[in-house]
Design an enzyme around this catalytic site. Structure first.
Site, PDB file in Angstrom:
ATOM      1  N   THR A  92      -7.210  -4.609  -3.089  1.00  0.00           N
ATOM      2  CA  THR A  92      -6.847  -3.327  -2.491  1.00  0.00           C
ATOM      3  C   THR A  92      -6.119  -3.573  -1.171  1.00  0.00           C
ATOM      4  O   THR A  92      -5.780  -4.720  -0.832  1.00  0.00           O
ATOM      5  CB  THR A  92      -8.105  -2.439  -2.334  1.00  0.00           C
ATOM      6  OG1 THR A  92      -7.710  -1.141  -1.918  1.00  0.00           O
ATOM      7  CG2 THR A  92      -9.109  -3.022  -1.351  1.00  0.00           C
ATOM      8  N   LYS A 147      -2.030  -6.208  -1.815  1.00  0.00           N
ATOM      9  CA  LYS A 147      -1.441  -6.151  -3.162  1.00  0.00           C
ATOM     10  C   LYS A 147      -0.144  -6.964  -3.266  1.00  0.00           C
ATOM     11  O   LYS A 147       0.183  -7.468  -4.334  1.00  0.00           O
ATOM     12  CB  LYS A 147      -1.218  -4.698  -3.584  1.00  0.00           C
ATOM     13  CG  LYS A 147      -2.522  -3.939  -3.815  1.00  0.00           C
ATOM     14  CD  LYS A 147      -2.293  -2.537  -4.332  1.00  0.00           C
ATOM     15  CE  LYS A 147      -3.615  -1.803  -4.489  1.00  0.00           C
ATOM     16  NZ  LYS A 147      -3.448  -0.449  -5.057  1.00  0.00           N
ATOM     17  N   LYS A 187      14.671   4.195   0.420  1.00  0.00           N
ATOM     18  CA  LYS A 187      13.543   3.571  -0.301  1.00  0.00           C
ATOM     19  C   LYS A 187      13.337   4.235  -1.657  1.00  0.00           C
ATOM     20  O   LYS A 187      13.046   3.572  -2.650  1.00  0.00           O
ATOM     21  CB  LYS A 187      12.260   3.671   0.537  1.00  0.00           C
ATOM     22  CG  LYS A 187      12.195   2.684   1.684  1.00  0.00           C
ATOM     23  CD  LYS A 187      10.844   2.728   2.368  1.00  0.00           C
ATOM     24  CE  LYS A 187       9.770   2.085   1.512  1.00  0.00           C
ATOM     25  NZ  LYS A 187       8.447   2.017   2.197  1.00  0.00           N
TER      26      LYS A 187
END
Length: 278
Positions: free
Chosen positions: A61, A65, A156
């Site tokens: 988590t 990651k 993005k």
């Protein structure tokens, strides 16, 4: 006893040891699962120590990651496209296999727990970070008709459109910033921003929700998040948080490790009751 773990920083709040403990109890699996606080600057060292000591698999988590992606010797196609790994498995040859179960966890929660049919739906995804990357491929494969990715910085969002373009040729993908949102109507709005963690809300206009729409926050909390409250005020037919996604992605990881698929409904109910009790 087979050993599994979840890595994070912070990690004390993690529900994963409980979830996997309940799964093991339900399916009769002999396994131990614990939470490991990894140093922010040395995930690799912490993970290597765990696997060298006989660990068979791990969940990963925040904020590791991307570190887990680099740590993996082999990657599943969905983890490679997502650019993030949340599940690690040690193979018989000692190599570490990296996968991403976040997206399939979301799709299963939507379809199995919430009864929402994704086929042909118009979807708005808020945010273009790691949480968004992990869910796009399973959403497309579930047969959605249109996906718009909106983010504070549109570049993005556009990068994600380029990465996933052509994966599902029939689906229309587009990107933009908050200002690009207008009264287009969506059947499903997913909040994958971190705004809910700080009690904030992206600047959303009125009129985004179609009749019968579902609004889903990937975060979860004891109280409804600001996004969920906004959706209710906008007349959403259904509003949900990400607790079901948490349970379903864990179930997928459990299946990868043990080749046994646990039942999730009872676990989700127990977790929800525990959350509400504080």
């Amino acid at each position: 006893m087979d050993h599994y773990a979840v890595f994070g920083n912070p990690i004390a709040h993690s529900k994963s040891p409980q979830i996997h403990g309940w799964f093991a109890e339900q399916t009769g699996q002999q396994m131990d699962y614990r939470a490991i606080l990894a140093p922010e600057d040395d995930f690799e060292g912490s993970a290597r120590q765990f696997f060298d000591a006989g660990g068979l698999g791990a969940n990963v988590t925040v904020p590791f990651k991307l570190d887990a992606l680099v740590f993996s010797d082999q990657l599943s196609p969905r983890a490679r496209r997502a650019g993030a790994v949340n599940t690690l498995q040690k193979g018989k040859n000692g190599e570490i296999y990296g996968d991403n179960t976040d997206g399939i966890g979301l799709v299963r929660d939507l379809s199995d727990n919430l009864g929402f049919n994704l086929r042909g739906k118009r979807v708005l995804l808020l945010g273009a970070g790691g949480a968004s990357r992990g869910v796009i491929e399973p959403l497309l494969k579930a047969g959605i008709a249109r996906l718009k990715i909106a983010n504070r910085t549109p570049e993005k969002a556009q990068q994600l459109v380029q990465i996933f373009h052509g994966l599902q040729p029939d689906a229309e993908l587009s990107a933009g910033n908050w200002a690009s949102l207008n009264a287009s109507q969506y059947d499903l709005i997913l909040n994958a921003t971190s705004a809910s963690l700080s009690g904030d809300l992206p600047p959303l206009p009125d009129g985004l929700l179609a009749a019968g729409a579902l609004a889903y926050d990937l975060m979860y909390a004891r109280q409804a998040t600001p996004f969920m409250r906004w959706a209710e005020a906008q007349g959403a037919a259904q509003v949900a948080d990400g607790l079901g996604m948490l349970v379903e992605q864990a179930a997928e990881a459990f299946f990868l490790w043990r080749q046994v698929r646990p039942q999730t409904s009872g676990v989700l109910q127990r977790l929800r009751e525990q959350l509400m009790a504080g």
